[in-house]
Design a protein around this motif. Structure first.
Motif, short mmCIF file in Angstrom:
data_model
loop_
_atom_site.label_atom_id
_atom_site.label_comp_id
_atom_site.label_asym_id
_atom_site.label_seq_id
_atom_site.Cartn_x
_atom_site.Cartn_y
_atom_site.Cartn_z
N ALA A 92 -51.64 -16.80 -39.07
CA ALA A 92 -50.03 -16.88 -39.07
C ALA A 92 -50.00 -15.90 -37.89
O ALA A 92 -48.36 -16.21 -36.75
N PRO A 93 -49.64 -14.90 -37.62
CA PRO A 93 -49.91 -13.59 -36.85
C PRO A 93 -50.10 -13.93 -35.79
O PRO A 93 -49.31 -14.22 -34.32
N ASN A 94 -51.31 -14.60 -35.34
CA ASN A 94 -52.06 -15.09 -34.14
C ASN A 94 -50.87 -16.14 -33.39
O ASN A 94 -50.59 -16.57 -32.59
N VAL A 95 -50.43 -17.26 -34.09
CA VAL A 95 -49.53 -18.29 -34.29
C VAL A 95 -48.46 -17.87 -34.04
O VAL A 95 -48.04 -18.51 -32.68
N ARG A 96 -47.78 -16.46 -34.59
CA ARG A 96 -46.42 -16.80 -33.75
C ARG A 96 -46.10 -15.98 -32.27
O ARG A 96 -45.74 -15.55 -32.09
N VAL A 97 -47.45 -14.89 -32.27
CA VAL A 97 -47.67 -14.27 -31.43
C VAL A 97 -46.95 -15.36 -30.52
O VAL A 97 -46.84 -15.22 -28.92
N LEU A 99 -46.86 -18.42 -29.75
CA LEU A 99 -45.46 -19.29 -29.98
C LEU A 99 -44.62 -18.28 -29.00
O LEU A 99 -44.00 -19.03 -28.00
N GLY A 100 -44.42 -17.33 -29.50
CA GLY A 100 -43.64 -16.03 -28.52
C GLY A 100 -43.54 -16.30 -27.30
O GLY A 100 -42.91 -16.21 -26.53
#
Length: 329
Positions: A92-97, A99-100
């Motif tokens: 989840a943290p990698n997806v968030r970064v 996508l940002g």
């Protein structure tokens, strides 16, 4: 850096083409940050043009500035991304970064108009087989960018000064057109200069690399990946806008990955039920188990993968894994 200090460095480096160009690029970068686009473009044209209408002086250790893609063609491999986000499982943290970063890229012109920097230099770290290269390909695909993988075997030269020269060609390419430049095994170039086992030429390469990363403002992204983050020179870390860690998948991610790998294959069992037995494995190891079990179905001309196919493939992978671990200990 203050303009006065940059001007002093520029004058002091006159006659040494590589240093002169590096400082000039810093000045241009400062003007771009201030949104002085007209001045920055004019300075860049002057920098790239031959001086006073004469042929520029050549030096064996310096790369001539050639048009893209010829200059770096020997050192990069063009990859048309085929994978998509449905082919990868990320935390989840990698997806968030990630996508940002994609949102920033799409709004990059507006962000720069506000005098703000756009993140474009990424460092991927983590043990092998956990999706660093695949993530770079999917990232490029999602943005519609071509992916260029740097061929280190050709980039690194035994001739004095040529490795830094080859590096400059690649970084000039990154500045020329929107793309993703991917350095795998980055520690081969950016190894710590404090390592007593390294020779002076490699230290000079690291010095050049740090300057190139500093002055680079790519139209796309620079992505470097390493399995040996502790071997990197300490000065490398602050050159990157983001550091993203790719660890071995946790149990829920293993389950998602198994479901993904068998989504188009019929089975006589539920692959997700094997998640716990694969906990602690890398994605590459899990993929080998999945593919080998599917091949067993094809070889025996069956329409479904049996549980025993999966079990045999897992047994083979455990054997291979234990041998590798014994060799590394």
């Amino acid at each position: 850096m203050a303009r006065g200090e940059l001007m002093k460095k520029l004058l002091a480096s006159f006659g040494r083409e590589d240093e002169f160009r590096a400082v000039a690029e810093q000045i241009i970068g400062e003007e771009e940050k201030k949104n002085n686009r007209v001045l920055a473009d004019s300075l860049r044209k002057s920098l790239d043009a031959p001086l006073a209408g004469r042929k520029p002086k050549r030096h064996s250790a310096l790369a001539p500035l050639l048009p893209f893609p010829d200059a770096a063609g020997d050192f990069v491999e063009r990859i048309e991304p085929e994978k998509s986000k449905s082919d990868i499982v990320l935390s989840a943290p990698n997806v968030r970064v990630l996508l940002g970063l994609q949102k920033e890229y799409r709004k990059s012109d507006e962000i720069r108009r506000h005098g703000l920097p756009v993140r474009s230099k990424l460092l991927f770290c983590g043990p092998p087989g956990n999706g660093k290269t695949l993530a770079a390909e999917v990232f490029a695909a999602e943005l519609g960018l071509v992916l260029y993988i740097v061929k280190l075997d050709r980039l690194i030269s035994s001739y004095l000064g040529e490795t830094a020269s080859n590096l400059r060609k690649v970084f000039d390419m990154a500045r020329t057109q929107p793309c993703v430049i991917f350095f795998d095994e980055f520690d081969a170039l950016a190894r710590s200069r404090s390592d007593e086992g390294e020779h002076n030429e490699l230290r000079r390469v690291v010095n050049s690399l740090l300057v190139f990363i500093d002055r680079l403002q790519p139209k796309g992204f620079l992505i470097a990946a390493t399995n040996h983050d502790k071997a990197l020179d300490p000065a490398v870390w602050r050159r990157f806008d983001e550091v993203i860690w790719f660890e071995k998948p946790e149990l829920p991610m293993v389950r998602r990955y198994l479901i993904m790998k068998f989504k188009n294959v019929k089975t006589e069992f539920n692959p997700a039920d094997w998640s716990r037995k694969l906990e602690g494995f890398s994605y590459a190891e899990i993929e080998r188990v999945c593919l080998q079990s599917i091949k067993s179905m094809v070889i025996e001309s069956r329409s479904k993968v049996r549980e025993r196919d999966f079990n045999r493939a897992l047994t083979d992978e455990v054997r291979r894994r234990s041998k590798n671990q014994a060799l590394q200990s």
